[in-house]
Each structure stands twice: as structure tokens, then as C-alpha cells.
Design an enzyme around this catalytic site. Structure first.
Site, PDB file in Angstrom:
ATOM      1  N   HIS A 138      -3.788  25.867 -10.289  1.00 48.58           N
ATOM      2  CA  HIS A 138      -4.123  26.806  -9.212  1.00 48.58           C
ATOM      3  C   HIS A 138      -3.439  28.139  -9.483  1.00 48.58           C
ATOM      4  O   HIS A 138      -2.241  28.183  -9.789  1.00 48.58           O
ATOM      5  CB  HIS A 138      -3.657  26.261  -7.863  1.00 48.58           C
ATOM      6  CG  HIS A 138      -3.689  27.248  -6.742  1.00 48.58           C
ATOM      7  ND1 HIS A 138      -4.819  27.975  -6.423  1.00 48.58           N
ATOM      8  CD2 HIS A 138      -2.728  27.633  -5.868  1.00 48.58           C
ATOM      9  CE1 HIS A 138      -4.551  28.767  -5.394  1.00 48.58           C
ATOM     10  NE2 HIS A 138      -3.283  28.578  -5.048  1.00 48.58           N
ATOM     11  N   HIS A 183      -3.635  32.657  -8.322  1.00 49.19           N
ATOM     12  CA  HIS A 183      -4.143  33.663  -7.393  1.00 49.19           C
ATOM     13  C   HIS A 183      -4.787  34.795  -8.195  1.00 49.19           C
ATOM     14  O   HIS A 183      -4.558  35.963  -7.922  1.00 49.19           O
ATOM     15  CB  HIS A 183      -3.004  34.208  -6.522  1.00 49.19           C
ATOM     16  CG  HIS A 183      -2.373  33.192  -5.631  1.00 49.19           C
ATOM     17  ND1 HIS A 183      -1.463  33.525  -4.651  1.00 49.19           N
ATOM     18  CD2 HIS A 183      -2.496  31.845  -5.557  1.00 49.19           C
ATOM     19  CE1 HIS A 183      -1.051  32.430  -4.016  1.00 49.19           C
ATOM     20  NE2 HIS A 183      -1.673  31.395  -4.557  1.00 49.19           N
ATOM     21  N   TYR A 204     -21.099  30.171 -21.238  1.00 48.88           N
ATOM     22  CA  TYR A 204     -19.783  29.536 -21.231  1.00 48.88           C
ATOM     23  C   TYR A 204     -19.269  29.289 -19.822  1.00 48.88           C
ATOM     24  O   TYR A 204     -18.482  28.359 -19.599  1.00 48.88           O
ATOM     25  CB  TYR A 204     -18.788  30.351 -22.064  1.00 48.88           C
ATOM     26  CG  TYR A 204     -18.839  29.954 -23.517  1.00 48.88           C
ATOM     27  CD1 TYR A 204     -17.945  29.027 -24.040  1.00 48.88           C
ATOM     28  CD2 TYR A 204     -19.822  30.467 -24.353  1.00 48.88           C
ATOM     29  CE1 TYR A 204     -18.007  28.633 -25.361  1.00 48.88           C
ATOM     30  CE2 TYR A 204     -19.899  30.071 -25.676  1.00 48.88           C
ATOM     31  CZ  TYR A 204     -18.992  29.155 -26.181  1.00 48.88           C
ATOM     32  OH  TYR A 204     -19.084  28.757 -27.489  1.00 48.88           O
TER      33      TYR A 204
END
Length: 215
Positions: free
Chosen positions: A96, A98, A123
Site C-alpha cells: 500500500h 499513497h 501492460y
């Protein structure tokens, strides 16, 4: 490879990938987290850790009973990561960040809630596929973990509104490649006006057939 050797390798890989992502601006400050599945639990980056300065010995280890057993305190997103692993047996890493353009995409408005970006490059289809939006909730909210877990077997990533992408793959390195492809696709989408046309359904179907992927 013994379980101990595998764990040592994963610790080094998490730190190397974190440093690479941070150095290239895919994450900043103490934002973001990485986890990896072990035979007896999970490794996950500590809470408020900078991905650019991770210490292999200080990564948090959680056992199969979800108990924190070593390292620094686990990231507050532990439940999110755990839910993905429990619903997707192929997931070996959850990542994860930002990332700027993906957060910007949620602020500007995604293409559609069930696919935040249309399939505009091959892709993108091959590395990450269709990515749904998860509506905003505070970081670490249990409701987000539940929503993501419910679809973890159907997609390879989600985009958290105002927070950024969560992607999963069968290795730490491949998860980072998927994240990078998604971020670069968002950058292309946001920088072009008018917006580019999507690949046709026939072109997407050809990619799915040729590379064993699913949009």
C-alpha cells in the site's frame, strides 16, 4: 529453502523494495506499508515507518493466530493485509502506498467505481488489471478491510479514495511492479486531454488469452 532462510530473504526484499519505491517518489514520509506471507504468519512494516529506511530486524512479525510476536509495532493496516491473505491463497505480498497520481485520480474523479481507469495500455491489463474504488474511510477503518477482503480473490488491487492503492501479488517484487504500472497509468490518464481511448474489448480479450490474465 528453510522457513528461517525464507523469512530472512523476505525481510531483505521488503526493505529493498521499500527503499526503491521511496527513492523514486512512489511513497513519501511515513506513508505506506508492505507485508509478506510466511509459513507461520506474516511480516509487515511497522506503524509510522518510512519505507525508505526500513531495518530488516525491526519488521513486525505476526503469527498465524494474529499475535504480534516480534519486531516493532505492526502497521495499523494489519487487518486489511490479513483479510487479503485469508481470501486469496495466491497472495504472498500486499503493498500500500499513497502514490501521487493515484491519490490525485480519486480527487479529480475516477473513470468508474468498478474500474478507476479504463484499459488504456497492454501492460496495465497484464500487470494489474481492473482496479475498483473503495470509498473513503479513515486509515485503518475495519469497514475498509472488510470491503477489500470480500473482493480480494477477484482483482489484484484496489484504490482507496484519498489514500492510494493497495495491490497484492505472489511476491514482493511483483507487487511493486504492479503498483508502479498502476501509478504510471494514472499519470498518463491525468496528463492527457482529451482522455485516451480505451483498448477495444477484442484487444483486451486477446491480452487475457495470450498472457493468462483477467481484466
Amino acid at each position: 529453502m528453510t522457513a528461517q532462510t525464507d523469512e530472512a530473504r523476505l525481510r531483505e526484499e521488503i526493505c529493498a523494495v521499500g527503499a526503491s519505491l521511496h527513492a523514486r517518489g512512489y511513497t513519501t514520509g511515513t506513508a505506506g506499508n508492505i507485508s509478506a506471507r510466511l509459513s507461520d504468519g506474516w511480516l509487515i512494516t511497522p506503524t509510522d515507518a518510512c519505507l525508505g529506511k526500513l531495518d530488516p530486524a525491526r519488521l513486525a512479525k505476526v503469527n498465524a493466530d494474529n499475535e504480534w510476536i516480534s519486531g516493532d509495532k505492526p502497521s495499523k493496516t494489519l487487518a486489511l493485509h490479513r483479510g487479503i491473505y485469508e481470501r486469496n491463497a495466491q497472495a504472498r505480498c500486499v503493498l500500500h502506498t499513497h502514490s501521487t497520481h493515484l491519490v490525485a485520480l480519486t480527487l479529480a474523479g475516477v473513470a468508474a467505481p468498478d474500474a478507476v481507469l479504463p484499459p488504456i495500455t497492454p501492460y496495465q491489463v497484464m500487470k494489474i488489471g481492473r482496479v475498483p474504488l473503495i470509498a473513503y474511510a479513515r486509515p485503518g477503518a475495519p469497514s475498509v478491510a472488510e470491503q477489500v477482503a470480500a473482493i480480494a480473490g477477484e482483482v489484484r488491487g484496489v484504490l482507496l479514495e484519498r489514500l492510494g492503492p493497495v495491490v497484492w501479488a505472489d511476491s514482493v517484487t511483483r507487487a511493486s511492479h504492479a503498483l508502479e504500472e498502476l501509478e504510471e497509468t494514472a499519470r498518463l490518464w491525468l496528463m492527457l486531454a482529451p482522455r485516451p481511448a480505451a483498448l477495444t474489448p477484442a484487444q483486451v480479450a486477446e491480452l487475457e488469452s495470450a498472457f493468462g490474465v483477467r481484466w
